[in-house]
Design a protein around this motif. Structure first.
Motif, PDB file in Angstrom:
ATOM      1  N   GLU A   1       0.824  -1.209   0.000  1.00 17.37           N
ATOM      2  CA  GLU A   1       0.000   0.000   0.000  1.00 17.37           C
ATOM      3  C   GLU A   1       0.859   1.260   0.000  1.00 17.37           C
ATOM      4  OE1 GLU A   1      -4.222   0.746   1.806  1.00 17.37           O
ATOM      5  OE2 GLU A   1      -2.756   0.954   3.435  1.00 17.37           O
TER       6      GLU A   1
ATOM      7  N   GLN B   1       2.029   1.831  -3.475  1.00 17.82           N
ATOM      8  CA  GLN B   1       0.970   2.418  -4.305  1.00 17.82           C
ATOM      9  C   GLN B   1       0.830   3.920  -4.039  1.00 17.82           C
ATOM     10  OE1 GLN B   1      -2.470   0.077  -3.284  1.00 17.82           O
ATOM     11  NE2 GLN B   1      -1.533  -1.827  -3.989  1.00 17.82           N
TER      12      GLN B   1
ATOM     13  N   THR C   1       3.452   5.945  -5.872  1.00 13.93           N
ATOM     14  CA  THR C   1       3.139   6.109  -7.286  1.00 13.93           C
ATOM     15  C   THR C   1       2.160   7.252  -7.495  1.00 13.93           C
ATOM     16  OG1 THR C   1       3.584   3.781  -7.792  1.00 13.93           O
ATOM     17  CG2 THR C   1       2.107   4.965  -9.287  1.00 13.93           C
TER      18      THR C   1
END
Length: 283
Positions: free
Chosen positions: A89, A92, A95
């Motif tokens: 997580e 992510q 990103t």
């Protein structure tokens, strides 16, 4: 942000202030939180479920290119998440925030030292640590006695951070660096903890959280003993936090991420002062 107790971790220094006597309250010291961790875990034990917080934290340490005594943390907890799921997580989130695909390489703490410094932190002798440092032109004073932990910290900060890939997770820390993480009985035992580095900058610290109240109390006592040996003030234990653990906190993973440092990286700045409106040098 004000707490009646403070973390006894000997590497963290808390700001302290004084509550004046008022209706229903006696005069007493209060501490500015070094992170919202204890309060958030009390909410977890009360059944609040997954949560996050963006807020100020305070550490009474020197100001520098990556440090400001007042800073902003994003901290969140995921009941039912393993440490690996939380790392996914965090990756992510990088990103999204950095607006580009970020692949974060993963090393165990032991692998990191073996690959990037050519030394095994589990088996290294003092002579091997000294040779590793001197090979990188890092000189240690002969007047100071260093522990294996001291040597490892020097190698990490003076050799490894500069050699890290653009983004990496370091996990499975030594058991003596567990802080508030669980210890897994490997050979040797390891702390179920990770840190995220981007461009050699430590951004986040995550734990598979310790939920055993008795073990947590023992760790606090040991940390206060370390503080005493180092000539530091002992910290009052957070009995309400310990009572919350005793009541029962769900199995979960949690992470604290420095937003100011993340902004530095996202905006390609060299100093934390460039992303804080009023750092220590401007107040």
């Amino acid at each position: 942000m004000l707490c009646r107790a403070a973390t006894p971790d000997p590497v963290l220094a808390s700001f302290v202030t004084e509550l004046q006597a008022a209706a229903g309250f006696t005069a007493s010291p209060l501490y500015l939180q070094t992170s919202p961790e204890f309060f958030m875990k009390r909410l977890l034990a009360a059944g609040y479920g997954a949560m996050y917080q963006i807020g100020k934290a305070f550490r009474n340490e020197e100001s520098g290119r990556r440090h400001n005594p007042e800073f902003t943390l994003l901290e969140w907890y995921r009941p039912g998440f393993s440490l690996q799921q939380l790392m996914d997580e965090v990756e992510q989130l990088m990103t999204v925030v950095l607006q580009r695909a970020v692949t974060v390489e993963r090393y165990t703490y032991r692998q990191l030292f073996q690959v990037l410094a050519g030394i095994d932190p589990v088996t290294a002798t003092n002579d091997e640590w000294q040779h590793c440092l001197s090979s990188a032109d890092v000189q240690c004073s002969s007047q100071i006695t260093l522990s294996a932990r001291d040597y490892a910290d020097l190698v990490l900060t003076h050799i490894i951070e500069a050699a890290m890939p653009v983004a990496c997770f370091v996990y499975n820390y030594p058991a003596d660096q567990a802080a508030l993480a669980r210890i897994r009985p490997d050979d040797p035992p390891v702390a179920e903890r990770f840190e995220l580095y981007i461009q050699g900058v430590e951004l986040a610290n995550g734990f598979y959280e310790l939920t055993d109240a008795a073990e947590q109390r023992d760790r606090f006592v040991q940390e206060n003993q370390q503080r005493q040996k180092a000539g530091l003030d002992e910290m009052p234990l957070d009995e309400k936090f310990l009572a919350a653990l005793q009541h029962g906190m769900p199995d979960c993973s949690g992470v604290a991420l420095g937003l100011d440092r993340l902004l530095m990286i996202a905006l390609q700045k060299q100093s934390i002062d460039e992303v804080i409106a009023f750092p220590l040098c401007r107040i």
